[in-house]
Design an enzyme around this catalytic site. Sequence first.
Site, PDB file in Angstrom:
ATOM      1  N   LEU A  53     -41.921  19.562   9.485  1.00  0.00           N
ATOM      2  CA  LEU A  53     -41.621  18.490   8.538  1.00  0.00           C
ATOM      3  C   LEU A  53     -42.121  17.187   9.140  1.00  0.00           C
ATOM      4  O   LEU A  53     -41.885  16.909  10.324  1.00  0.00           O
ATOM      5  CB  LEU A  53     -40.110  18.382   8.291  1.00  0.00           C
ATOM      6  CG  LEU A  53     -39.479  19.280   7.230  1.00  0.00           C
ATOM      7  CD1 LEU A  53     -37.965  19.076   7.230  1.00  0.00           C
ATOM      8  CD2 LEU A  53     -40.037  18.995   5.845  1.00  0.00           C
ATOM      9  N   ASP A  54     -42.809  16.375   8.361  1.00  0.00           N
ATOM     10  CA  ASP A  54     -43.273  15.085   8.849  1.00  0.00           C
ATOM     11  C   ASP A  54     -42.087  14.225   9.274  1.00  0.00           C
ATOM     12  O   ASP A  54     -40.976  14.383   8.746  1.00  0.00           O
ATOM     13  CB  ASP A  54     -44.060  14.351   7.754  1.00  0.00           C
ATOM     14  CG  ASP A  54     -45.391  15.023   7.461  1.00  0.00           C
ATOM     15  OD1 ASP A  54     -45.921  15.713   8.345  1.00  0.00           O
ATOM     16  OD2 ASP A  54     -45.899  14.853   6.331  1.00  0.00           O
ATOM     17  N   PRO A  55     -42.291  13.298  10.226  1.00  0.00           N
ATOM     18  CA  PRO A  55     -41.176  12.454  10.669  1.00  0.00           C
ATOM     19  C   PRO A  55     -40.451  11.727   9.545  1.00  0.00           C
ATOM     20  O   PRO A  55     -39.232  11.561   9.591  1.00  0.00           O
ATOM     21  CB  PRO A  55     -41.850  11.464  11.627  1.00  0.00           C
ATOM     22  CG  PRO A  55     -42.993  12.243  12.196  1.00  0.00           C
ATOM     23  CD  PRO A  55     -43.496  13.081  11.044  1.00  0.00           C
ATOM     24  N   PHE A  56     -41.184  11.272   8.505  1.00  0.00           N
ATOM     25  CA  PHE A  56     -40.527  10.526   7.439  1.00  0.00           C
ATOM     26  C   PHE A  56     -39.721  11.435   6.504  1.00  0.00           C
ATOM     27  O   PHE A  56     -38.891  10.962   5.722  1.00  0.00           O
ATOM     28  CB  PHE A  56     -41.565   9.720   6.637  1.00  0.00           C
ATOM     29  CG  PHE A  56     -42.083  10.392   5.402  1.00  0.00           C
ATOM     30  CD1 PHE A  56     -41.591  10.037   4.160  1.00  0.00           C
ATOM     31  CD2 PHE A  56     -43.045  11.391   5.478  1.00  0.00           C
ATOM     32  CE1 PHE A  56     -42.057  10.665   3.013  1.00  0.00           C
ATOM     33  CE2 PHE A  56     -43.514  12.009   4.351  1.00  0.00           C
ATOM     34  CZ  PHE A  56     -43.019  11.645   3.107  1.00  0.00           C
ATOM     35  N   ALA A  57     -39.942  12.768   6.589  1.00  0.00           N
ATOM     36  CA  ALA A  57     -39.252  13.722   5.724  1.00  0.00           C
ATOM     37  C   ALA A  57     -37.929  14.153   6.334  1.00  0.00           C
ATOM     38  O   ALA A  57     -37.716  14.079   7.557  1.00  0.00           O
ATOM     39  CB  ALA A  57     -40.137  14.937   5.483  1.00  0.00           C
TER      40      ALA A  57
END
Length: 319
Positions: A53-57
């Site tokens: 998962l991307d950091p912003f997710a």
Amino acid sequence: MTEEVKAARVKRVRDLVDGVLLLDKPVGLSSNDALIKTKRVLNAKKAGHTGTLDPFATGLLPLCFGEATKFSQDLLEADKTYVTTVHLGVRTDTGDTEGLVLDADPALARDPATITAGDIEAVLARFRGPIAQVPPMYSALKRDGKPLYEYARAGITLEREPRNVVIHKLELLSYEAPFLRLEATVSKGTYIRVLGEDIGAALGCGAHLNALRRTGVGALVASNMVTLEEVQGHAAPLSLLAPVDALLSTFPRIELSAELAKRFLQGQRLPLGKEPEVQTPAPYEGRVRVYAEGKLLGTGLFEQWAILKPERLIAAAQA
């Protein structure tokens, strides 16, 4: 060398921990950092996550420990469900909130305030089912051994071949201009960032993701998640782990006798059609989970003529 330095250099002894933790990954933390923090709390020897998962997710990040890592590949291949907020009318170079806002594009100048729910539904219909999607430059896909995001950060844009993916479900949850909230269930390899950008382009205004939350991975759902704070503050954090076979719940179950289990663990193919006491999933052919006395032995391939072939075995069951 002081005793303090010697103590600091002593390698930490990790425990053999088996199971699955459904972590609710917080915003701002990479999947790998979330894994490292959780592994440290559990003092686990072996661990891995099942799809970045991307950091912003935020949201569902299944973490596998010990024997569960043998089956983590299945979740990498599984469909995934997301709830996302798409910010219409603003584009970024990464397709999400972590990127730089791009200059206005005259071809994408439509005012989001003029877009109706009917407009959105008509566009969403075009993205349901099999589609071709061009991977983003800001991704971990590699070209000549280097991730695409390294080229992107250097200001280089490379041609990327479209990839075939499937959007199984794409529903409008709400729209309050300029924010469009969607729920999507997608196949392996789908970039929700790109889906949001493509929807924005189809609506004539451009877009980027304002928020992204994963709520499902295969048969695993968000209702069973725990936060990192709950893990770190729990008196018995190992009790938060689901058993290894939580990853295998969608596969048919076969229960073997003690004698058949011994042969299975020795790698023998078992002709279960000749074993009337064993209930088999015929006419099914494919992967199965295999037990003896209620204990998971591993997975097998159930083949034509009711042949059971060992696949991935649990080490503890072989001891």
